[in-house]
Design a protein around this motif. Structure first.
Motif, PDB file in Angstrom:
ATOM      1  N   GLY A  57     -55.355  43.340 -12.971  1.00  0.00           N
ATOM      2  CA  GLY A  57     -55.006  44.009 -14.180  1.00  0.00           C
ATOM      3  C   GLY A  57     -56.071  44.183 -15.326  1.00  0.00           C
ATOM      4  N   GLU A  61     -57.935  47.620 -16.350  1.00  0.00           N
ATOM      5  CA  GLU A  61     -57.973  48.105 -17.873  1.00  0.00           C
ATOM      6  C   GLU A  61     -59.213  47.862 -18.574  1.00  0.00           C
ATOM      7  OE1 GLU A  61     -54.770  48.081 -21.240  1.00  0.00           O
ATOM      8  OE2 GLU A  61     -54.278  47.838 -18.998  1.00  0.00           O
ATOM      9  N   ASN A 123     -48.488  48.186 -10.017  1.00  0.00           N
ATOM     10  CA  ASN A 123     -48.897  47.780 -11.518  1.00  0.00           C
ATOM     11  C   ASN A 123     -49.695  48.917 -11.915  1.00  0.00           C
ATOM     12  OD1 ASN A 123     -47.413  45.375 -11.423  1.00  0.00           O
ATOM     13  ND2 ASN A 123     -49.442  44.147 -11.145  1.00  0.00           N
ATOM     14  N   GLU A 127     -48.204  51.946 -14.703  1.00  0.00           N
ATOM     15  CA  GLU A 127     -49.120  52.045 -16.095  1.00  0.00           C
ATOM     16  C   GLU A 127     -48.484  50.613 -16.735  1.00  0.00           C
ATOM     17  OE1 GLU A 127     -48.469  55.544 -18.015  1.00  0.00           O
ATOM     18  OE2 GLU A 127     -49.346  56.674 -16.366  1.00  0.00           O
ATOM     19  N   TYR A 128     -48.333  49.604 -16.113  1.00  0.00           N
ATOM     20  CA  TYR A 128     -47.866  48.207 -16.804  1.00  0.00           C
ATOM     21  C   TYR A 128     -49.286  47.526 -17.476  1.00  0.00           C
ATOM     22  CZ  TYR A 128     -43.809  47.757 -14.113  1.00  0.00           C
ATOM     23  OH  TYR A 128     -42.376  47.884 -13.565  1.00  0.00           O
ATOM     24  N   SER A 129     -48.787  47.259 -18.398  1.00  0.00           N
ATOM     25  CA  SER A 129     -50.159  46.379 -19.267  1.00  0.00           C
ATOM     26  C   SER A 129     -50.336  45.217 -18.449  1.00  0.00           C
ATOM     27  CB  SER A 129     -49.476  45.924 -20.477  1.00  0.00           C
ATOM     28  OG  SER A 129     -48.515  44.985 -20.547  1.00  0.00           O
ATOM     29  N   VAL A 130     -51.572  44.317 -18.785  1.00  0.00           N
ATOM     30  CA  VAL A 130     -51.662  43.159 -18.050  1.00  0.00           C
ATOM     31  C   VAL A 130     -50.656  42.065 -18.037  1.00  0.00           C
ATOM     32  CG1 VAL A 130     -53.309  41.299 -17.914  1.00  0.00           C
ATOM     33  CG2 VAL A 130     -54.302  43.513 -18.419  1.00  0.00           C
ATOM     34  N   GLN A 132     -47.309  42.710 -18.466  1.00  0.00           N
ATOM     35  CA  GLN A 132     -46.451  43.374 -17.511  1.00  0.00           C
ATOM     36  C   GLN A 132     -46.459  43.284 -16.304  1.00  0.00           C
ATOM     37  OE1 GLN A 132     -46.073  47.218 -19.522  1.00  0.00           O
ATOM     38  NE2 GLN A 132     -44.236  46.954 -20.468  1.00  0.00           N
TER      39      GLN A 132
END
Length: 191
Positions: A57, A61, A123, A127-130, A132
């Protein structure tokens, strides 16, 4: 906080990686003969998936997206997972040689376990954040742990039952996995 809890419960029970997405079947079927070994494999998978979710992640990102290198995500994710599995293998060999021997060839198979790579890719896809993504990874890994330990417990009891010859071995294990999948399907109404 509620959203993170929903992600975790959804990943562990509703969308169980083994019983609903059919990822990670190799170690699930191969290591689930003994509860202790299954728990050890599950713990190793929990560690690898959770840490891999964090590292992949962050790399995605903060490195791949800003540098517009998202097309390299699969290669980067595989390298991260392989390094983590090597680390787990070294630690288990040092701390618990008996568990290391019991897991045998299935420990290096975590590297090629499609569940580990699947979580990292899902993930990104979702489009999960780190944060999430880590919660989703932890929930998925706990779902794997739950499924493999339950399967091991059932398989230990099946050994002492009178099963028709045609169903002994792999057939009864696959039937059991199918029944477990149906049981976990009952969780789909939760969320």
């Amino acid at each position: 906080m509620r959203e993170l809890l929903l992600i975790a419960v959804g990943a562990a029970l509703v969308n169980n990686v083994v019983l609903s997405q059919f990822l990670g079947l190799c170690p699930f079927l191969g290591v689930s003969k003994n509860t202790k070994t299954a728990a050890g494999m599950g713990a190793a998978v929990v560690f690898v998936i959770t840490i891999a979710s964090l590292i992949t992640g962050v790399l995605y990102e903060f490195v791949l997206v800003p540098l517009q290198l998202t097309f390299l995500q699969t290669i980067v994710f595989i390298l991260v997972i392989a390094a983590l599995v090597q680390f787990v293998e070294m630690v288990l060999k040092k701390i618990s040689p008996a568990l290391y021997q019991a897991l045998g060839v299935y420990l290096p198979l975590i590297t090629t376990n499609c569940a580990v790579l699947g979580v990292a890719l899902l993930n990104v896809q979702n489009e999960y954040s780190v944060v999430q993504g880590v919660v989703n990874g932890l929930g998925t890994a706990l779902g794997f742990l739950i499924a493999i330990v339950i399967m091991a417990g059932i398989r230990e009891r099946i050994e002492h039952n009178d099963i028709p010859t045609a169903f002994r071995g792999t057939p009864i294990v696959l039937i059991t996995a199918g029944l477990m999948a149906i049981a976990f399907f009952g969780f789909s109404g939760m969320l």
